[in-house]
Design a protein around this motif. Structure first.
Motif, PDB file in Angstrom:
ATOM      1  N   SER A  49      17.066  -7.607  15.899  1.00  0.00           N
ATOM      2  CA  SER A  49      16.824  -8.757  16.779  1.00  0.00           C
ATOM      3  C   SER A  49      17.643  -8.625  18.052  1.00  0.00           C
ATOM      4  O   SER A  49      18.711  -8.012  18.050  1.00  0.00           O
ATOM      5  N   GLY A  50      17.102  -9.221  19.115  1.00  0.00           N
ATOM      6  CA  GLY A  50      17.839  -9.263  20.367  1.00  0.00           C
ATOM      7  C   GLY A  50      18.381 -10.648  20.656  1.00  0.00           C
ATOM      8  O   GLY A  50      19.084 -10.855  21.641  1.00  0.00           O
ATOM      9  N   HIS A  51      18.073 -11.611  19.792  1.00  0.00           N
ATOM     10  CA  HIS A  51      18.464 -13.001  20.062  1.00  0.00           C
ATOM     11  C   HIS A  51      19.072 -13.697  18.859  1.00  0.00           C
ATOM     12  O   HIS A  51      19.385 -14.875  18.914  1.00  0.00           O
ATOM     13  N   ALA A  52      19.246 -12.994  17.753  1.00  0.00           N
ATOM     14  CA  ALA A  52      19.743 -13.636  16.538  1.00  0.00           C
ATOM     15  C   ALA A  52      21.222 -13.999  16.665  1.00  0.00           C
ATOM     16  O   ALA A  52      21.989 -13.352  17.383  1.00  0.00           O
ATOM     17  N   THR A  53      21.624 -15.049  15.968  1.00  0.00           N
ATOM     18  CA  THR A  53      23.015 -15.472  15.949  1.00  0.00           C
ATOM     19  C   THR A  53      23.735 -14.792  14.787  1.00  0.00           C
ATOM     20  O   THR A  53      23.122 -14.168  13.925  1.00  0.00           O
ATOM     21  N   LEU A  59      20.709  -4.621  13.162  1.00  0.00           N
ATOM     22  CA  LEU A  59      20.774  -3.905  14.432  1.00  0.00           C
ATOM     23  C   LEU A  59      20.419  -4.854  15.568  1.00  0.00           C
ATOM     24  O   LEU A  59      19.394  -5.531  15.518  1.00  0.00           O
ATOM     25  N   GLU A  60      21.271  -4.864  16.556  1.00  0.00           N
ATOM     26  CA  GLU A  60      21.035  -5.732  17.715  1.00  0.00           C
ATOM     27  C   GLU A  60      20.306  -4.950  18.810  1.00  0.00           C
ATOM     28  O   GLU A  60      20.684  -3.826  19.145  1.00  0.00           O
ATOM     29  N   LYS A  61      19.233  -5.524  19.341  1.00  0.00           N
ATOM     30  CA  LYS A  61      18.483  -4.894  20.431  1.00  0.00           C
ATOM     31  C   LYS A  61      19.224  -5.113  21.750  1.00  0.00           C
ATOM     32  O   LYS A  61      19.848  -6.160  21.943  1.00  0.00           O
ATOM     33  N   PRO A  62      19.104  -4.166  22.696  1.00  0.00           N
ATOM     34  CA  PRO A  62      18.414  -2.871  22.572  1.00  0.00           C
ATOM     35  C   PRO A  62      19.156  -1.939  21.621  1.00  0.00           C
ATOM     36  O   PRO A  62      20.377  -1.871  21.638  1.00  0.00           O
ATOM     37  N   ILE A  63      18.377  -1.253  20.798  1.00  0.00           N
ATOM     38  CA  ILE A  63      18.943  -0.403  19.749  1.00  0.00           C
ATOM     39  C   ILE A  63      19.208   0.993  20.302  1.00  0.00           C
ATOM     40  O   ILE A  63      18.302   1.632  20.845  1.00  0.00           O
ATOM     41  N   THR A  64      20.443   1.454  20.162  1.00  0.00           N
ATOM     42  CA  THR A  64      20.767   2.804  20.625  1.00  0.00           C
ATOM     43  C   THR A  64      20.337   3.824  19.573  1.00  0.00           C
ATOM     44  O   THR A  64      20.265   3.524  18.372  1.00  0.00           O
ATOM     45  N   LEU A  65      20.057   5.036  20.031  1.00  0.00           N
ATOM     46  CA  LEU A  65      19.616   6.105  19.135  1.00  0.00           C
ATOM     47  C   LEU A  65      20.661   6.378  18.052  1.00  0.00           C
ATOM     48  O   LEU A  65      20.329   6.510  16.876  1.00  0.00           O
ATOM     49  N   GLN A  66      21.927   6.444  18.440  1.00  0.00           N
ATOM     50  CA  GLN A  66      22.983   6.768  17.490  1.00  0.00           C
ATOM     51  C   GLN A  66      23.099   5.708  16.404  1.00  0.00           C
ATOM     52  O   GLN A  66      23.168   6.028  15.207  1.00  0.00           O
ATOM     53  N   ARG A  99       0.810  -1.211   0.000  1.00  0.00           N
ATOM     54  CA  ARG A  99       0.000   0.000   0.000  1.00  0.00           C
ATOM     55  C   ARG A  99       0.844   1.261   0.000  1.00  0.00           C
ATOM     56  O   ARG A  99       0.528   2.228  -0.689  1.00  0.00           O
ATOM     57  N   TYR A 100       1.929   1.267   0.781  1.00  0.00           N
ATOM     58  CA  TYR A 100       2.678   2.506   0.969  1.00  0.00           C
ATOM     59  C   TYR A 100       4.014   2.553   0.234  1.00  0.00           C
ATOM     60  O   TYR A 100       4.647   3.608   0.183  1.00  0.00           O
ATOM     61  N   ARG A 101       4.467   1.420  -0.310  1.00  0.00           N
ATOM     62  CA  ARG A 101       5.738   1.405  -1.043  1.00  0.00           C
ATOM     63  C   ARG A 101       6.833   2.121  -0.248  1.00  0.00           C
ATOM     64  O   ARG A 101       7.347   3.169  -0.666  1.00  0.00           O
ATOM     65  N   PRO A 102       7.218   1.600   0.912  1.00  0.00           N
ATOM     66  CA  PRO A 102       8.170   2.316   1.774  1.00  0.00           C
ATOM     67  C   PRO A 102       9.537   2.479   1.129  1.00  0.00           C
ATOM     68  O   PRO A 102       9.956   1.672   0.291  1.00  0.00           O
ATOM     69  N   ASP A 103      10.238   3.528   1.556  1.00  0.00           N
ATOM     70  CA  ASP A 103      11.609   3.766   1.117  1.00  0.00           C
ATOM     71  C   ASP A 103      12.591   2.926   1.920  1.00  0.00           C
ATOM     72  O   ASP A 103      13.740   2.734   1.498  1.00  0.00           O
ATOM     73  N   LEU A 104      12.157   2.459   3.095  1.00  0.00           N
ATOM     74  CA  LEU A 104      13.025   1.692   3.984  1.00  0.00           C
ATOM     75  C   LEU A 104      12.150   0.852   4.909  1.00  0.00           C
ATOM     76  O   LEU A 104      11.082   1.289   5.320  1.00  0.00           O
ATOM     77  N   VAL A 105      12.615  -0.366   5.230  1.00  0.00           N
ATOM     78  CA  VAL A 105      11.901  -1.233   6.167  1.00  0.00           C
ATOM     79  C   VAL A 105      12.839  -1.620   7.302  1.00  0.00           C
ATOM     80  O   VAL A 105      13.977  -2.049   7.063  1.00  0.00           O
ATOM     81  N   LEU A 106      12.369  -1.447   8.539  1.00  0.00           N
ATOM     82  CA  LEU A 106      13.044  -1.969   9.729  1.00  0.00           C
ATOM     83  C   LEU A 106      12.296  -3.231  10.120  1.00  0.00           C
ATOM     84  O   LEU A 106      11.125  -3.167  10.511  1.00  0.00           O
ATOM     85  N   LEU A 107      12.954  -4.391  10.015  1.00  0.00           N
ATOM     86  CA  LEU A 107      12.273  -5.675  10.105  1.00  0.00           C
ATOM     87  C   LEU A 107      12.823  -6.531  11.244  1.00  0.00           C
ATOM     88  O   LEU A 107      14.011  -6.885  11.246  1.00  0.00           O
ATOM     89  N   ASP A 108      11.960  -6.862  12.183  1.00  0.00           N
ATOM     90  CA  ASP A 108      12.333  -7.737  13.289  1.00  0.00           C
ATOM     91  C   ASP A 108      12.474  -9.172  12.785  1.00  0.00           C
ATOM     92  O   ASP A 108      11.745  -9.610  11.880  1.00  0.00           O
TER      93      ASP A 108
END
Length: 237
Positions: A81-85, A101-108, A43-52
């Motif tokens: 993910s916070g648990h991915a290998t 990106l490994e959780k917890p994700i920092t702002l920077q 529907r929205y054709r995103p420019d970027l996806v953040l995917l868990d």
């Protein structure tokens, strides 16, 4: 400003990422599972996806494979993910993910990854110099003075390659440098956008918030971040 889709089954993560990315001026859509992600991607054709990666219905790596196999991986994807290998991260990158990106994700780290992904993505421009209608040629000078004529009209300076110049009523022109880093170009455009609408709406934050689709608190924060002079915007109204 980009359209970003956040896919995560944790409500707290979705709300946090929405707050951060919305404050950066992006348009953010949220999905709590793969089924919603499929619908919003269409529907929205995103420019970027953040995917868990770990989700209850379909995991993120499987969804990434599905998009890649069906030709829908047309946007950069950042896995979370916070648990991915390490093997999972490597597999996701091999399939087509741009970053992990490994959780917890920092702002920077979040903002760095988003800026890097959007810089690599194709830049969508509302109007390019080639798409703008040609300026009518200035009338040739005649041998005798025309009634009320004060001389030939001055020619507009030629547009520089890699720039877009737009007229801003009451404010001259605005030039966007497409050779600038994406974040700088976006900030310059957003500042001009908000100054224009603040002047147009006579400094009404309520109407500008409605126009831009931002909450008033987010709008104030964004204007402060961009260095918009609210008193000057009102004087130009």
């Amino acid at each position: 400003m980009a359209n970003i889709l956040v896919v995560d089954d944790e409500l707290g993560i979705r709300e946090l990422l929405f707050e951060i990315l919305n404050d950066e001026g992006h348009s953010v859509e949220l999905a709590e599972n793969a089924a919603q992600a499929r619908q919003l991607r269409q529907r929205y054709r995103p420019d970027l996806v953040l995917l868990d990666i770990w989700m209850p219905d379909t995991d993120g790596v499987t969804l990434l494979k599905e998009w890649a196999a069906t030709g829908q991986l047309t946007m950069p994807v950042i896995m979370m993910s916070g648990h991915a290998t390490i093997d999972t991260a490597v597999e996701a990158t091999r399939i087509g993910a741009m970053a992990f990106l490994e959780k917890p994700i920092t702002l920077q780290k979040l903002l760095q990854a988003v800026d890097k992904a959007l810089t690599r993505a194709p830049l969508r421009v509302v109007a390019s110099a080639a798409a703008q209608p040609a300026r009518p040629a200035a009338p040739e000078a005649t041998s005798g003075p025309a009634a009320g004529a004060t001389g030939p009209a001055p020619e507009a300076p030629p547009a520089q390659p890699g720039t877009i110049t737009l007229p801003m009523p009451g404010r001259g022109t605005f030039t966007l440098d497409l050779d600038a880093p994406l974040r700088e170009a976006r900030d310059a455009f957003e500042k001009a956008y908000f100054e224009f609408h603040l002047a147009k709406e006579q400094g009404s934050m309520t109407r500008v918030a409605e126009k831009s689709g931002l909450e008033r608190t987010h709008l104030y924060r964004k204007l402060k971040q961009l260095g918009v002079d609210l008193s000057r915007a009102k004087r130009l109204a």
